[in-house]
Design an enzyme around this catalytic site. Structure first.
Site, short mmCIF file in Angstrom:
data_model
loop_
_atom_site.label_atom_id
_atom_site.label_comp_id
_atom_site.label_asym_id
_atom_site.label_seq_id
_atom_site.Cartn_x
_atom_site.Cartn_y
_atom_site.Cartn_z
N PHE A 180 0.85 -1.18 0.00
CA PHE A 180 0.00 0.00 0.00
C PHE A 180 0.88 1.23 0.00
O PHE A 180 1.99 1.20 0.50
CB PHE A 180 -0.87 0.03 1.26
CG PHE A 180 -1.69 -1.20 1.43
CD1 PHE A 180 -2.89 -1.33 0.76
CD2 PHE A 180 -1.25 -2.23 2.24
CE1 PHE A 180 -3.65 -2.48 0.90
CE2 PHE A 180 -1.99 -3.38 2.39
CZ PHE A 180 -3.21 -3.50 1.72
N SER A 187 -4.42 4.55 10.09
CA SER A 187 -3.87 3.28 9.61
C SER A 187 -4.40 3.01 8.21
O SER A 187 -5.30 3.69 7.74
CB SER A 187 -4.26 2.14 10.55
OG SER A 187 -5.51 1.62 10.16
N LYS A 188 -3.85 2.01 7.58
CA LYS A 188 -4.23 1.77 6.18
C LYS A 188 -5.68 1.33 6.05
O LYS A 188 -6.26 1.37 4.97
CB LYS A 188 -3.29 0.77 5.52
CG LYS A 188 -3.26 -0.60 6.15
CD LYS A 188 -2.42 -1.52 5.27
CE LYS A 188 -2.38 -2.93 5.79
NZ LYS A 188 -1.40 -3.12 6.86
N ARG A 189 -6.29 0.93 7.15
CA ARG A 189 -7.69 0.53 7.09
C ARG A 189 -8.66 1.71 7.13
O ARG A 189 -9.82 1.58 6.80
CB ARG A 189 -8.00 -0.44 8.25
CG ARG A 189 -7.45 -1.82 8.03
CD ARG A 189 -7.61 -2.67 9.26
NE ARG A 189 -6.93 -2.07 10.43
CZ ARG A 189 -5.64 -2.19 10.67
NH1 ARG A 189 -4.88 -2.90 9.88
NH2 ARG A 189 -5.09 -1.62 11.73
N ASP A 190 -8.17 2.88 7.52
CA ASP A 190 -9.07 4.04 7.57
C ASP A 190 -9.42 4.50 6.16
O ASP A 190 -8.58 4.43 5.27
CB ASP A 190 -8.40 5.19 8.34
CG ASP A 190 -8.21 4.83 9.81
OD1 ASP A 190 -9.16 4.34 10.41
OD2 ASP A 190 -7.08 5.01 10.33
#
Ligand code: GLU
Length: 436
Positions: free
Chosen positions: A16, A209-212
């Site tokens: 990512f 974080s990358k999930r946001d």
């Protein structure tokens, strides 16, 4: 201007390209351009199980999209390569030997340890000032499988690549005493450090974080954000020009940016502000550029935007540009210009029906239309006349017409919209609406 400043962006290709990493790359790039130094791209791909070619592409494409060109690194080469850690094993082995020889490395349980000095280390940080930290315990620099550890390769590369300023996320500050120890063990001067503030998610106190949502650069590419707008917004995550201005050309940011004026406090990511800034950039695009970007967006939609020729497309785009909140909404925003086959928004229709007699207003409008010159002023005057003669507000005509010709209640200015559609088409659409 050129200088000895050498900075680097050293991503691990984990799959990512996070907004936080992009901001780190950007601050390095800005500092290199501000000082006339060199921006190095180094790929920290020692963790082979996770790394892959495709993941590398994500980072390189992301950097290019943001306009962050690198002076040394993958694809461009340079005097200090290779720029992939996976290709630097011999260099790491040779450096391990140096530490073994000077008694700073020893083997234990199959791994190789670095022997710490036991002295407090001063980290000279341009943003945080001097930070003093002491490493209490010896730490692993080569694992038992023979692979070198991050701290070791990171320092060896910064040393070999003659990096003068290490600009990276604050989460690495706690590693830096290890790094300073390693530089000293090699008898090398340590670079200056600049640990930039973390980016917090839009709500709460957590780190982004990358999930946001909105955390990946590719999210913005997919939503057709203007890259310059994203870059401008990222500049403000931890830095601000003195006079509170926010939208600035990159040349000006380059000249104003400096490490000592980067904030110590964490930055908060604000998706709304980013979207707002993007809208400003969309509005400010010269028409030719806007048409070019729009063509790309429309080509990926099912809007038959080429059906009426180039001139018509340009007219439509020129009256819609200032109303758009982003290119992502463009296909929906302009779709009815290219087809009569659009739906009427039932909610908008009901709402308007309660306020006025739509059919009556449209019939009045049609009545003397043949004698009306169909420019914006002509249409405006005609509506004004109708409103005086029939004792109803201009708004009733405007809203009724908008709904009949576009199927909804928002869009570009009505007079401009009618003019672009043309008299014949407007009549046809009104008749379709009235079933006559
Ligand atoms: N590969 C490390 C990271 O992605 C680099 C840290 C550094 O810039 O020194 O966090």
């Amino acid at each position: 201007m050129s200088s000895d400043v050498r900075v680097r962006f050293a991503p691990s290709p984990t799959g990512f390209f996070h907004i936080g990493s992009a901001r780190t790359a950007l601050f390095n790039w800005l500092y290199a351009r501000h000082t006339g130094g060199t921006f190095v791209l180094r790929i920290e791909d020692t963790d082979r199980a996770r790394d892959s070619e495709e993941f590398l592409t994500v980072i390189l494409d992301g950097l290019r999209w943001l306009g962050l060109n690198w002076d040394e690194g993958p694809e461009v080469g340079g005097d200090y390569g290779p720029y992939f850690q996976s290709q630097r094993s011999d260099i790491y082995r040779a450096h391990l030997e140096i530490l073994r020889k000077n008694g700073k490395a020893y083997d234990k349980d199959g791994a190789v340890y670095f022997k710490v000095s036991g002295e407090p280390q001063t980290i000279h940080d341009v943003i945080h000032g001097d930070v003093i930290r002491k490493e209490e315990k010896d730490f692993v620099i080569f694992r038992s499988d023979g692979s070198p550890v991050f701290h070791f390769v990171n320092v060896v590369d910064d040393m070999m690549m003659k990096i003068t300023h290490v600009i990276r996320g604050e989460d690495h500050l706690s590693n830096t005493s290890k790094h300073v120890e390693l530089f000293h063990a090699f008898g090398a001067p340590e670079p200056l450090f600049a640990h930039i503030p973390l980016i917090l998610k839009s709500q709460g106190s957590g780190k982004m974080s990358k999930r946001d949502t909105g955390a990946l650069v590719e999210d913005y590419v997919k939503q057709f954000f203007i890259p310059e707008a994203v870059r401008n917004y990222l500049c403000l995550l931890g830095w601000a020009p003195k006079n509170d201005r926010e939208i600035l050309p990159i040349e000006e940011i380059i000249s104003l940016f400096d490490l000592p004026n980067v904030n110590k406090t964490n930055a908060r990511f604000d998706e709304k502000k980013m979207a707002f800034m993007n809208a400003e950039y969309v509005r400010a695009l010269p028409l030719d550029d806007f048409v070019m970007c729009s063509r790309r967006v429309l080509a990926q939609s099912d809007v038959p935007f080429e059906s009426h020729g180039e001139e018509y497309l340009r007219s439509v785009l020129s009256i819609c540009q200032e109303k758009l909140r982003g290119l992502k909404e463009l296909p929906h925003f302009v779709s009815y210009f290219f087809t009569q086959n659009f739906e009427y928004d039932q909610k908008d229709l009901e709402k308007l029906r309660k306020k006025c007699d739509i059919s009556a207003r449209l019939n009045e409008f049609l009545k003397n239309l043949s004698s009306v010159s169909f420019g914006e002023a002509g249409i405006e005057n005609y509506i004004h006349e109708l409103s005086t003669t029939n004792q109803v507000t201009s708004g009733d005509y405007i809203h009724s017409l908008r709904l009949a010709v576009s199927g909804r209640s928002v869009g570009p200015g009505l007079y401009a919209m009618l003019k672009v559609l043309g008299k014949e088409e407007v009549i046809a659409r009104i008749k379709r609406f009235l079933h006559i």
